[in-house]
Write an enzyme that holds these catalytic residues in place. Structure first.
Site, PDB file in Angstrom:
ATOM      1  N   SER A 137       1.253  -2.059   2.403  1.00 52.86           N
ATOM      2  CA  SER A 137       1.066  -3.426   2.906  1.00 52.86           C
ATOM      3  C   SER A 137       0.747  -4.398   1.769  1.00 52.86           C
ATOM      4  O   SER A 137       0.160  -4.031   0.751  1.00 52.86           O
ATOM      5  CB  SER A 137      -0.088  -3.474   3.903  1.00 52.86           C
ATOM      6  OG  SER A 137       0.226  -2.751   5.058  1.00 52.86           O
ATOM      7  N   SER A 169      -6.766   2.025   1.637  1.00 47.36           N
ATOM      8  CA  SER A 169      -7.889   2.927   1.859  1.00 47.36           C
ATOM      9  C   SER A 169      -8.005   3.917   0.704  1.00 47.36           C
ATOM     10  O   SER A 169      -6.990   4.409   0.195  1.00 47.36           O
ATOM     11  CB  SER A 169      -7.695   3.705   3.164  1.00 47.36           C
ATOM     12  OG  SER A 169      -7.802   2.823   4.254  1.00 47.36           O
ATOM     13  N   GLU A 254       2.785  10.080   8.797  1.00 48.64           N
ATOM     14  CA  GLU A 254       1.555   9.350   9.091  1.00 48.64           C
ATOM     15  C   GLU A 254       1.360   9.216  10.593  1.00 48.64           C
ATOM     16  O   GLU A 254       0.246   9.260  11.105  1.00 48.64           O
ATOM     17  CB  GLU A 254       1.619   7.950   8.454  1.00 48.64           C
ATOM     18  CG  GLU A 254       0.386   7.107   8.754  1.00 48.64           C
ATOM     19  CD  GLU A 254       0.338   5.816   7.947  1.00 48.64           C
ATOM     20  OE1 GLU A 254       1.388   5.391   7.450  1.00 48.64           O
ATOM     21  OE2 GLU A 254      -0.761   5.254   7.838  1.00 48.64           O
ATOM     22  N   GLU A 394       2.129  -2.640  18.598  1.00 47.43           N
ATOM     23  CA  GLU A 394       3.318  -3.421  18.974  1.00 47.43           C
ATOM     24  C   GLU A 394       4.552  -2.899  18.238  1.00 47.43           C
ATOM     25  O   GLU A 394       5.632  -2.787  18.820  1.00 47.43           O
ATOM     26  CB  GLU A 394       3.074  -4.909  18.645  1.00 47.43           C
ATOM     27  CG  GLU A 394       2.025  -5.584  19.541  1.00 47.43           C
ATOM     28  CD  GLU A 394       0.610  -5.055  19.349  1.00 47.43           C
ATOM     29  OE1 GLU A 394       0.252  -4.693  18.203  1.00 47.43           O
ATOM     30  OE2 GLU A 394      -0.156  -4.995  20.331  1.00 47.43           O
TER      31      GLU A 394
END
Lengths: 411, 375
Positions: A137, A169, A254, A394
């Protein structure tokens, strides 16, 4: 004989026995520090050291990377990671710290890396000695992941990387990062490439890691800034321009829908651990006084608790059904639901737990009167990490609607 | 006793499911079903029996009505998981016939021991059956049956008797001298009057059945125990029917929203349409997984059967409501018309949703097991 042991092959049965014997003698006791609820919120060195020691011990005993070839540091077994995971859960072990490495980096490197790279990286990944993080991201690329702008420019047999990754993370502890970036600005998908990058050794020399603070007050994720970082071309996975396809391998694993079973431990019960499930919510309801009785007598809460119990059982039984060919339709129909359901079920049950607690749900970790040590509000807030990360709910519904049901693409 | 990992759903079960799917698709595709059951839209139409008795005869010939009869009583003794697979296909076809009632009666009779043998042989001989155990208040608790029996004579009016107009025999639960007792009654016997309800669902019939001092011999010595043993199978099969019907609703609606265009795009492009349909799929999968888990428990772990069947029927009831509302809504104006087939399934599902307990009822029963009152 337990349910799960009934259909073991002879190899699996022997391996299961090995796991049980080893775990009986080696499952760690009460941790010396308060642990976070998952590896993604590891904040301090003592927390990390304790969890790393556990992962190393489990790896040395053959419980991590069981199904990978011996040459890359695996156990060379067939369908045995599932067995190890079941036995670790049964033994109530602590979780592994290197979750990004085990769940995402390992299968990606395994399927797309050169042999020498696999042999170099995977053993220390499995042992947890090298922590991994994921650079996907960016501030401008969230759900629309393929619009990442971090750029690598070729300079001889090196690449020079500039860009900005977020929600990273474990970057503050990570030796390595899996990195999706752009090597060609003229093609959205085909302009992407995929690297593994040693970031810890480059901190202050082209890499900056800054913590981001979550809504819970915890750290654990970060922003990572690349300024003219040079990396070797041998750290590229697969061909130039194939980054999107490589990223799909990462994302599939993932989301729990990949070929390789992720090594997973957990289930430890201690003063600092917390279970976010319907059983724990029922127990909370029984212990929460309400009028003459308990919250478990309230008919509306009973109905909601049973909804949670039923959906959790359904999720468990869908895992079971996903291995019965005659009861399946589209092969990805159940696997692609895993991430959506696991995250939304956890969110639903922790929200219910707050409603069960009533005003006491206002009490947080430092309050001595907080039910369950204030872990439920923490858990509820952390579930938004689950429903947002790795493709929001979503995005998951788009994927299911398009790939499984065949509806027209929304993008 | 532990459950097998694969639910015990073996090759035979898979073959049965496939052949059922083909049988229904070949013999009564949805356009033919619509012509058969929906020829009269008049909202005040009198009740009528619309079914293909010839096809039911073929199903009996194939052995489907005696699938669950134990081999010791001359039946096929198939496990509930296999029967559930067939019933899922029955639901997908919304097929009108007395199979569910006959299977339901079979599970009750099989729990009656020696004295259930005669009735089970009737079923093997091709007779169909309906269950009568509910009063006008619609309670599904066995103890609330409105029927009573005294000195071998049966009286009272049972309501919501499913497919009564198609059934040859009625298995009635009544308060008798020694507690609850079961009776196997010829539907055409003197003193039995079957008064058809005018119902919304076009794929079933339903009736009030009045027993006017009808001579009857009890089967089994403990009606309550037999019924309690069988109810998990009955709930599970109904949930299987609903999962199959919901899959038809899903696929039909997905096909429609993928072709119908507005604002220059297929409706399914819009996430307001796409995402709820994904939720329908998720709920179908939850229901199917719970159905096979409950069926497998009935076959292998009976002490867990009721608990798991409550889960299956609860999930199925909520699914049926959701899949039904979405299927009509996303068909838009055409979905609101009689000519569009979706109303057939909408009505069948709304009927099934309430039958043998709706979602909240099953959750209340489940809570009594998992969260027994401290008092």
């Amino acid at each position: 004989m337990s349910d799960s042991a009934r259909k073991d092959t002879p190899e699996q049965a022997a391996f299961r026995q090995h796991c049980r014997d080893w775990l009986a003698a080696n499952t760690p006791g009460e941790p010396p520090v308060r642990l976070p609820q998952s590896a993604l919120e590891i904040m301090t060195e003592p927390q990390l050291n304790y969890l790393q020691a556990w992962q190393k011990a489990a790896y040395d005993a053959g419980l991590v990377g069981c199904d990978y070839p011996v040459a890359v540091g695996g156990g060379g077994r067939k369908d045995c990671q599932r067995i190890a995971n079941q036995e670790m859960l049964r033994a109530r072990t602590p979780f592994f710290p290197n979750v990004i490495g085990l769940g995402m980096a390992a299968p990606t490197v395994f399927y797309h890396g050169q042999e020498a790279l696999k042999e170099r990286l995977l053993p220390r990944l499995f042992s947890g000695e090298d922590i991994w993080c994921q650079g996907f991201s960016e501030p401008g690329a969230g759900s629309d992941l393929a619009s990442v702008q971090t750029f690598a420019e070729r300079k001889g047999d090196k690449w020079v990387i500039n860009g900005h990754k977020v929600w990273t993370s474990l970057a503050h502890f990570a030796e390595w990062m899996i990195l999706l970036l752009r090597t060609d600005k003229s093609h959205k998908y085909d302009g992407l490439s995929y690297f593994v990058v040693p970031i810890r050794s480059a901190i202050g020399k082209g890499v900056t890691v800054r913590p981001l603070i979550k809504i819970t007050g915890e750290t654990g994720f970060n922003e990572v800034i690349f300024e003219n970082l040079e990396v070797d071309d041998s750290f590229r996975l697969d061909e130039l321009g194939k980054g999107w396809q490589v990223a799909m391998t990462t994302l599939l694993h993932e989301r729990g829908a990949g070929e390789l079973q992720t090594p997973r431990s957990g289930g430890m019960k201690s003063r600092s651990t917390h279970e976010t499930n319907a059983g724990a919510a029922m127990e909370l309801a029984r212990q929460t006084a309400r009028g003459q009785g308990s919250a478990a007598d309230d008919p509306l809460l009973r109905d909601r608790l049973m909804q949670a119990v039923i959906r959790e059982k359904a999720f468990e039984q869908s895992q079971r059904r996903s291995r019965v060919q005659a009861l399946l339709d589209h092969p990805m129909r159940l696997p692609l639901q895993n991430k959506l359901l696991a995250s939304e079920l956890a969110q639903g049950v922790s929200e219910l737990a707050l409603d069960i607690q009533g005003p006491a749900a206002s009490l947080y970790l430092a309050d001595a009167n907080a039910p369950a040590g204030g872990q439920w509000p923490l858990a509820y807030m952390n579930t938004f990490g689950m429903t947002i990360a790795a493709g929001t709910s979503e995005v998951q519904r788009n994927i299911l609607g398009e790939r499984v049901l065949g509806m027209p693409k929304s993008k | 006793m532990a459950q097998p990992n694969d639910f015990g759903f073996g090759e035979e079960a898979a073959l049965l499911k496939d052949s059922a799917r083909k049988f229904f698709a070949d013999n009564l595709p949805v356009d033919a079903l619509h012509r058969l059951v929906a020829d009269n839209p008049d909202p005040e139409r009198a009740p009528s029996l619309a079914w293909r008795e010839d096809l039911w005869r073929q199903m009996v010939e194939l052995g489907w009505s005696m699938l669950a009869v134990p081999e010791s009583a001359g039946g096929l003794g198939m496990p509930l998981v296999a029967v559930a697979g067939l019933v899922e296909e029955l639901g997908r076809a919304a097929f009108p016939c007395p199979l569910l009632g006959t299977l339901s009666a079979t599970y009750v009779l099989a729990a009656c021991g020696e004295s259930g043998q005669g009735a089970l042989e009737d079923i093997c001989g091709g007779l169909s059956a309906a269950l009568a155990l509910t009063g006008a208040d619609g309670s599904w608790h066995p103890g609330d049956t409105p029927l009573s029996a005294s000195q071998g004579r049966l009286s009272g009016t049972a309501c919501y008797v499913q497919d009564a107009g198609k059934a040859d025999r009625i298995l009635a639960l009544a308060h008798a001298e020694g507690g609850l007792a079961l009776y196997w009654v010829d539907a055409s016997a003197e003193g039995v009057s079957i008064e058809a309800d005018a119902i919304v669902d076009l794929t079933r019939d339903q009736a009030r059945v009045t027993f006017n001092d009808v001579p009857a011999t009890p089967v089994g010595d403990n009606g309550l125990a037999a019924l309690n043993a069988a109810l998990p199978a009955i709930w599970t099969l109904l949930a299987a029917d609903m999962a199959g019907a919901a899959e038809w609703q899903l696929q039909t609606t997905v096909e429609y929203v993928s072709t119908r265009k507005q604002f220059d795009r297929p409706l399914g492009f819009f996430q307001a349409v796409k995402h709820p349909l994904v939720d329908v799929m998720v709920q179908i999968d939850e229901t199917r997984s719970l159905v096979y888990n409950a069926a497998c428990a009935f076959d292998h772990e009976p002490q867990k059967a009721a608990q798991y069947a409550h889960m299956a029927k609860s999930r199925a009831s909520d699914l049926a409501a959701y899949a039904s509302s979405r299927s009509v809504q996303y068909h838009g104006g055409i979905g609101f018309t009689w000519e569009c087939f979706v109303h057939l399934y909408f009505k069948r599902q709304k009927h099934s949703q309430m039958l043998f307990g709706d979602g909240p009822w099953h959750r209340a029963q489940l809570a009594n097991i998992l969260l027994p009152s401290a008092a």
